[in-house]
Motif scaffolding. Structure first.
Motif, PDB file in Angstrom:
ATOM      1  N   LEU A   1      -4.904  -2.264   3.694  1.00 26.22           N
ATOM      2  CA  LEU A   1      -4.120  -1.592   4.463  1.00 26.22           C
ATOM      3  C   LEU A   1      -2.689  -1.574   4.333  1.00 26.22           C
ATOM      4  N   PRO A   2      -2.017  -2.914   4.437  1.00 28.06           N
ATOM      5  CA  PRO A   2      -0.916  -2.857   4.178  1.00 28.06           C
ATOM      6  C   PRO A   2      -0.180  -2.125   2.961  1.00 28.06           C
ATOM      7  N   ALA A   3      -0.870  -2.451   1.786  1.00 31.24           N
ATOM      8  CA  ALA A   3      -0.454  -1.873   0.606  1.00 31.24           C
ATOM      9  C   ALA A   3      -0.453   0.012   0.665  1.00 31.24           C
ATOM     10  N   LEU A   4      -1.586   0.349   1.254  1.00 36.51           N
ATOM     11  CA  LEU A   4      -1.889   1.592   1.602  1.00 36.51           C
ATOM     12  C   LEU A   4      -0.558   2.308   2.512  1.00 36.51           C
ATOM     13  N   ARG A   5      -0.356   1.560   3.394  1.00 38.67           N
ATOM     14  CA  ARG A   5       0.687   1.989   4.451  1.00 38.67           C
ATOM     15  C   ARG A   5       1.976   2.039   3.814  1.00 38.67           C
ATOM     16  N   ARG A   6       2.310   1.078   2.787  1.00 39.58           N
ATOM     17  CA  ARG A   6       3.605   1.046   2.045  1.00 39.58           C
ATOM     18  C   ARG A   6       3.578   2.158   0.747  1.00 39.58           C
ATOM     19  N   SER A   7       2.475   2.434   0.492  1.00 38.60           N
ATOM     20  CA  SER A   7       2.476   3.074  -0.597  1.00 38.60           C
ATOM     21  C   SER A   7       3.146   4.733  -0.594  1.00 38.60           C
ATOM     22  N   ALA A   8       3.368   5.038  -1.845  1.00 35.81           N
ATOM     23  CA  ALA A   8       3.918   6.643  -2.077  1.00 35.81           C
ATOM     24  C   ALA A   8       3.038   7.670  -2.133  1.00 35.81           C
ATOM     25  N   ALA A   9       1.567   7.246  -1.995  1.00 37.09           N
ATOM     26  CA  ALA A   9       0.520   8.097  -1.932  1.00 37.09           C
ATOM     27  C   ALA A   9       0.759   9.250  -1.177  1.00 37.09           C
ATOM     28  N   ARG A  10       0.448  10.416  -1.741  1.00 36.42           N
ATOM     29  CA  ARG A  10       0.625  11.585  -0.804  1.00 36.42           C
ATOM     30  C   ARG A  10      -0.497  11.988   0.225  1.00 36.42           C
ATOM     31  N   CYS A  11      -1.779  11.379   0.075  1.00 39.06           N
ATOM     32  CA  CYS A  11      -2.823  11.363   0.364  1.00 39.06           C
ATOM     33  C   CYS A  11      -3.743  10.249   0.290  1.00 39.06           C
ATOM     34  N   VAL A  12      -4.352   9.695   1.277  1.00 41.19           N
ATOM     35  CA  VAL A  12      -5.404   8.548   1.203  1.00 41.19           C
ATOM     36  C   VAL A  12      -6.529   8.953   2.035  1.00 41.19           C
ATOM     37  N   GLN A  13      -7.689   8.932   1.184  1.00 37.64           N
ATOM     38  CA  GLN A  13      -8.985   9.627   1.772  1.00 37.64           C
ATOM     39  C   GLN A  13      -9.949   8.260   1.888  1.00 37.64           C
ATOM     40  N   PHE A  14     -10.207   7.948   3.144  1.00 34.79           N
ATOM     41  CA  PHE A  14     -11.294   6.930   3.424  1.00 34.79           C
ATOM     42  C   PHE A  14     -12.790   7.438   3.337  1.00 34.79           C
ATOM     43  N   MET A  15     -13.367   6.777   2.420  1.00 35.58           N
ATOM     44  CA  MET A  15     -14.715   7.377   2.327  1.00 35.58           C
ATOM     45  C   MET A  15     -15.866   6.066   2.322  1.00 35.58           C
TER      46      MET A  15
ATOM     47  N   ALA B   1      -4.608  -4.117  -8.366  1.00 29.54           N
ATOM     48  CA  ALA B   1      -3.852  -3.729  -7.239  1.00 29.54           C
ATOM     49  C   ALA B   1      -3.118  -2.493  -7.230  1.00 29.54           C
ATOM     50  N   LEU B   2      -3.330  -1.792  -6.265  1.00 29.71           N
ATOM     51  CA  LEU B   2      -2.415  -0.464  -6.108  1.00 29.71           C
ATOM     52  C   LEU B   2      -0.990  -0.566  -6.404  1.00 29.71           C
ATOM     53  N   ASP B   3      -0.451   0.170  -7.257  1.00 30.02           N
ATOM     54  CA  ASP B   3       0.798   0.254  -7.566  1.00 30.02           C
ATOM     55  C   ASP B   3       1.573   1.223  -6.493  1.00 30.02           C
ATOM     56  N   GLU B   4       2.232   0.516  -5.617  1.00 29.36           N
ATOM     57  CA  GLU B   4       2.677   1.212  -4.240  1.00 29.36           C
ATOM     58  C   GLU B   4       3.931   2.367  -4.517  1.00 29.36           C
ATOM     59  N   GLN B   5       4.301   2.248  -5.820  1.00 29.13           N
ATOM     60  CA  GLN B   5       5.712   3.023  -6.308  1.00 29.13           C
ATOM     61  C   GLN B   5       5.037   4.314  -6.659  1.00 29.13           C
ATOM     62  N   ILE B   6       3.840   4.361  -7.351  1.00 27.36           N
ATOM     63  CA  ILE B   6       3.628   5.587  -7.980  1.00 27.36           C
ATOM     64  C   ILE B   6       3.094   6.474  -6.960  1.00 27.36           C
ATOM     65  N   PRO B   7       3.554   8.076  -7.008  1.00 25.56           N
ATOM     66  CA  PRO B   7       3.092   8.737  -6.127  1.00 25.56           C
ATOM     67  C   PRO B   7       1.878   9.646  -6.227  1.00 25.56           C
ATOM     68  N   PHE B   8       0.781   8.858  -6.225  1.00 27.30           N
ATOM     69  CA  PHE B   8      -0.427   9.247  -6.521  1.00 27.30           C
ATOM     70  C   PHE B   8      -0.746  10.725  -5.315  1.00 27.30           C
ATOM     71  N   ASP B   9      -1.310  11.539  -6.182  1.00 23.82           N
ATOM     72  CA  ASP B   9      -1.726  12.882  -5.432  1.00 23.82           C
ATOM     73  C   ASP B   9      -2.911  12.409  -4.237  1.00 23.82           C
ATOM     74  N   LEU B  10      -3.675  11.550  -4.730  1.00 22.91           N
ATOM     75  CA  LEU B  10      -4.723  11.293  -3.969  1.00 22.91           C
ATOM     76  C   LEU B  10      -5.311   9.840  -4.382  1.00 22.91           C
ATOM     77  N   VAL B  11      -5.397   9.123  -2.991  1.00 23.01           N
ATOM     78  CA  VAL B  11      -5.976   7.596  -3.241  1.00 23.01           C
ATOM     79  C   VAL B  11      -7.374   7.709  -2.497  1.00 23.01           C
ATOM     80  N   ILE B  12      -8.520   7.339  -3.184  1.00 22.15           N
ATOM     81  CA  ILE B  12      -9.828   7.316  -2.442  1.00 22.15           C
ATOM     82  C   ILE B  12     -10.307   5.957  -2.309  1.00 22.15           C
TER      83      ILE B  12
END
Length: 301
Positions: A94-108, A71-82
């Motif tokens: 999508l809910p976890a991505l919406r809540r996450s602290a990630a700086r950028c989310v790249q859909f591939m 599971a994605l750790d929503e508290q970690i401010p990842f520079d990029l989530v691919i």
């Protein structure tokens, strides 16, 4: 285009650790030197393999150390989530991505509705891309990847991630209008996957009738895109749209007879069916008549 390598190691998460996600994670960790976390489906065989190995391993025995989680750790401010899941699988995360602290989310992945994904995570941190690598995982979960074959480059809409991928040994280039590119790629993706399924079932290639039905479906899908107010993009797809359906049918018919092509893409049947459903679901929004029957007929029989 000349791009400079990233200045320092980044924290990166990869959601979906199949063929493509494993390739990205391997290169970004081993060659790029980044701190990579991979997120595999809970209870999956792939998660078990990754936890067993504690790394992504290629068929030559080379290891790329990664953090493994389900599971994605929503508290970690990842520079990029691919995100390398398929379009019909992404709603679950999508809910976890919406809540996450990630700086950028790249859909591939292929999607007919990129605007929905952008709205889900916020336009200020949304990015899109499309991979152009070929990869497989063997029975042990070891990776065999072909990168840059024929000069192919992964497409991305942000130069900073192009630089990141280049430095990690993943050739990439900038495509400024990725949403249009992805939307218009969906009909071709469906056609290639569906004709491959037909070819595998017949054991040597699709019939002319099957190829023709798919070509008509591609034209109908481009008609839907235009009826929704979007352009057919880029020029290569515009040419397909303007050409007689029989021309593209000949391409599909011929490619279905290439064994490596049909065996590779025939595995995409669930994606193919989901993308057809996505186009049909969008049809009521169009302000003109859409040939829904031709689009629906693109599903593998």
């Amino acid at each position: 285009m000349s791009v400079a390598p990233p200045a320092s190691s980044l924290r990166i998460a990869v959601l979906g650790v199949g063929n493509i996600g494993s390739t990205f994670a391997f290169q970004l960790a081993r060659t790029g030197g980044h701190d990579v976390t991979v997120v595999a489906r809970p209870g999956s065989k792939r998660l078990e393999q990754l936890r067993r190995d504690g790394a992504i391993i290629d068929v030559k025995g080379e290891r790329a150390g990664v953090h493994v989680t389900d599971a994605l750790d929503e508290q970690i401010p990842f520079d990029l989530v691919i995100v390398t899941l398929l379009a019909h699988q992404v709603d679950a995360v999508l809910p976890a991505l919406r809540r996450s602290a990630a700086r950028c989310v790249q859909f591939m992945f292929n999607t007919f509705d990129p605007e929905r994904l952008c709205a889900a995570v916020g336009p200020e941190r949304c990015a899109f891309g499309m991979n152009f690598v070929q990869a497989t995982l063997d029975g042990d979960g070891w990776l065999k990847a072909t990168i840059g074959a024929g000069g192919q480059k992964t497409l991305m809409d942000q130069e900073r991630w192009v630089a990141l991928f280049h430095a990690a040994g993943l050739p990439a280039t900038v495509e400024r209008d990725m949403p249009s590119w992805l939307r218009c790629h969906v009909p071709l993706c469906v056609a290639f996957e569906s004709v491959s399924v037909a070819g595998v079932k017949r054991g040597g290639g699709a019939s002319w009738k099957e190829a023709s039905a798919l070509a008509r479906g591609v034209h109908a899908s481009f008609g839907l895109i235009k009826a929704l107010g979007y352009p057919v993009y880029p020029r290569t797809k515009t040419l397909i749209d303007r050409a007689p359906a029989s021309t593209f049918a000949a391409v599909l018919w011929s490619m279905s007879r290439v064994r490596s092509f049909r065996e590779l893409l025939a595995t995409g049947q669930p994606e193919c069916e989901a993308l057809v459903d996505a186009m049909i679901s969008a049809a009521p929004q169009a302000g003109t008549l859409v040939r829904i029957a031709d689009i629906s007929a693109m599903k593998p029989s």
